[in-house]
Design an enzyme around this catalytic site. Structure first.
Site, PDB file in Angstrom:
ATOM      1  CB  THR A  13      -0.924  -0.007   1.236  1.00 44.71           C
ATOM      2  OG1 THR A  13      -1.662  -1.226   1.215  1.00 44.71           O
ATOM      3  CG2 THR A  13      -1.874   1.166   1.230  1.00 44.71           C
ATOM      4  CB  VAL A  14       3.171   2.735   2.528  1.00 42.45           C
ATOM      5  CG1 VAL A  14       4.021   3.989   2.640  1.00 42.45           C
ATOM      6  CG2 VAL A  14       2.083   2.734   3.599  1.00 42.45           C
ATOM      7  CB  ALA A  43      13.286  -5.844  -2.534  1.00 39.67           C
ATOM      8  CD  GLU A 129       7.148  13.778   9.632  1.00 38.01           C
ATOM      9  OE1 GLU A 129       8.022  14.630   9.796  1.00 38.01           O
ATOM     10  OE2 GLU A 129       6.245  13.562  10.477  1.00 38.01           O
ATOM     11  CB  VAL A 132       4.800   9.462  14.435  1.00 42.33           C
ATOM     12  CG1 VAL A 132       3.835  10.026  15.466  1.00 42.33           C
ATOM     13  CG2 VAL A 132       5.894   8.650  15.111  1.00 42.33           C
ATOM     14  CG  ASP A 201      -0.286   1.729  15.419  1.00 40.65           C
ATOM     15  OD1 ASP A 201       0.675   1.489  14.673  1.00 40.65           O
ATOM     16  OD2 ASP A 201      -1.012   2.735  15.290  1.00 40.65           O
ATOM     17  CE  LYS A 205       1.051   5.010  14.382  1.00 38.68           C
ATOM     18  NZ  LYS A 205      -0.357   4.890  13.986  1.00 38.68           N
ATOM     19  N   GLY A 302      -2.895   5.156   5.067  1.00 36.99           N
ATOM     20  CA  GLY A 302      -3.321   5.184   3.666  1.00 36.99           C
ATOM     21  C   GLY A 302      -2.147   5.338   2.730  1.00 36.99           C
TER      22      GLY A 302
HETATM   23  N1  HSE Z   1      -2.942   0.978  11.916  1.00 36.53           N
HETATM   24  C1  HSE Z   1      -2.687   2.389  12.067  1.00 36.53           C
HETATM   25  C2  HSE Z   1      -3.992   3.114  12.347  1.00 36.53           C
HETATM   26  C3  HSE Z   1      -2.042   3.032  10.878  1.00 36.53           C
HETATM   27  O1  HSE Z   1      -5.052   2.519  12.419  1.00 36.53           O
HETATM   28  O2  HSE Z   1      -3.921   4.324  12.504  1.00 36.53           O
HETATM   29  C4  HSE Z   1      -0.606   2.668  10.761  1.00 36.53           C
HETATM   30  O3  HSE Z   1       0.105   3.035  11.904  1.00 36.53           O
END
Ligand code: HSE
Length: 437
Positions: A13-14, A43, A129, A132, A201, A205, A302
């Protein structure tokens, strides 16, 4: 002008977003960076997907280790995730003198001290960057834009999945489990949502922001973590009646005794801007002594929002590529030999306001007993709400908001309240933050 060559590890995705945005905005990005930024090698285990996305414009391999050792690659972008292979790849890239851009918050929260020390020794940059709050340039703001300030506290909605779930619970009055199932169906929540819903998660951050804000080492193991999976829809309703919204906040604060670092559901006044951040959006509120409160808002995940942060790092690294390593922005904002050993406080040392909900028999003297216990512990009551018992019910919900108190005292008072004969079951305790500028 000779392009700078990027080796992209992972074109999901990213990674796909990074390819697309770099290609689409190539001309402007080159004008900013001073030379073209070109993804020369990709890769990925899924070579077919990589081929479709890149259309033959980059060398493809399924061996990420060949990329971190490729002499033609100047910058490695790590978008693989996880702690194991990603760590090996990042350390190998550094060892080979390559700069690294990563979106991997878990890796940096757990192994960041080791990774930044290796990068410092080798004179290369590790930029993060995208790790977070996705597309929000919060690392840049904390590390550079606010560098005049003594930062006092940060409070952030830094997990979109949980913010989406909390918004839906409030809007539709649904229980957590139903909303989670819906979020998974819509693709907002992962098949295994543990890291998001249990606050891990957000803790990754918050830990990174805490280090940058206060000039302390990264200490994920000291972060207090509570998620939203046990949150009752009734508490969202009561909070609303009292003028508060419940958000999963990552909080870090400088206090006299040390640094608070915690992630938990938090009541915040509805009138605060950050309380009105809904759905999957992220927002980070930072208080600095010179600037006061600043608020950063945007998409925390996203493809293109996260690519926006990855590419900003690529531009930074490209600009500083030839600079003397001693004159670059330090990885963690403070010069590496200037970190302090301010302790991270244990949770029972934390001071904040509290929301308490309990179920009690509706008879004379019960409230007096409860308020006596709080008074004995020097805990002052700010507001109180008692629901009228339903027809034929002998029990009722009592909600109490306290002024700021120490968590240890609140826990002791809760144990005494739970021992009262007229109190049924356990007391629900949530923390509250005023977040006043
Ligand atoms: N899974 C995270 C969220 C995004 O729901 O904000 C990636 O850190």
């Amino acid at each position: 002008m000779k392009p700078i060559n990027v080796g992209l590890l992972g074109i999901g995705t990213v990674g796909g977003g990074t390819w697309t945005v770099l290609t689409r905005n190539q001309e402007e990005i080159t004008r900013r960076a001073g030379r073209p930024i070109r993804i020369s090698t990709v890769a990925d285990r899924n070579l077919e997907r990589a081929r479709q996305l890149t259309g033959g414009q980059a060398r493809l391999t399924d061996d990420a280790f060949s990329v971190v050792s490729d002499p033609d690659v100047d910058i490695v972008v790590e978008l693989i995730g996880g702690y194991t292979v990603a760590k090996e790849l990042v350390l190998k890239a550094i060892e080979n003198g390559k700069h690294v851009v990563t979106a991997n918050k878990a890796l940096l929260a757990v192994h960041g001290n080791e990774i930044f020390a290796a990068a410092q020794k080798k004179g290369v940059m590790v930029a993060f960057e995208a790790a977070v709050a996705g597309g929000i340039p919060i690392i840049k703001a904390l590390r550079e834009g606010l560098s005049a300030n003594r930062i006092q506290w940060i409070a952030g909605i830094i997990n979109g999945t949980t913010n989406f779930i909390l918004s839906e619970m409030r809007d539709k009055g649904l229980p957590f489990a139903d909303v989670l199932a819906e979020a998974q169906r819509l693709g907002y929540a992962e098949a295994d949502p543990t890291f998001d819903i249990e606050g891990v998660d957000a803790a990754h951050k918050a830990t990174l922001m805490s280090a940058i804000a206060f000039g302390i080492p990264i200490q994920f193991d000291k972060c207090h973590i509570e998620g939203i999976s046990k949150l009752d829809a009734a508490d969202i309703r009561y909070a609303e009646q009292l003028g508060y919204r419940i958000k999963l906040l990552g909080i870090t604060k400088r206090t006299q005794a040390g640094v608070e670092l915690r992630v938990h559901p938090t009541l915040i006044p509805t009138k605060r801007l950050i309380a009105n951040v809904e759905g999957a959006m992220n927002a980070v509120l930072v208080w600095g002594d010179a600037v006061g409160a600043t608020l950063y808002y945007g998409k925390g995940a996203g493809d293109e929002p996260t690519a926006s942060a990855v590419i900003a790092d690529l531009v930074d690294v490209t600009r500083l590529h030839t600079a003397d390593p001693n004159h670059r922005v330090p990885h963690l904002a403070f010069q590496p030999d200037q970190l302090t050993d301010l302790p991270i406080l244990a949770m029972d040392q934390v001071e904040t306001a509290y929301y308490l909900r309990l179920r009690a028999l509706d008879k004379p003297g019960v409230l007096a007993d409860i308020t006596r216990i709080l008074a004995d512990s020097d805990i002052s009551i700010d507001a109180m709400l008692q629901r009228e018992p339903a027809e034929g019910e002998a029990q009722t919900d009592v909600v109490i908001l306290t002024h700021v108190a120490r968590e240890k005292a609140v826990n002791a008072a809760i144990a005494r309240i739970e021992a009262l004969e007229a109190v049924v079951g356990s007391v629900t305790r949530l923390r509250m933050e005023e977040l006043k500028g």
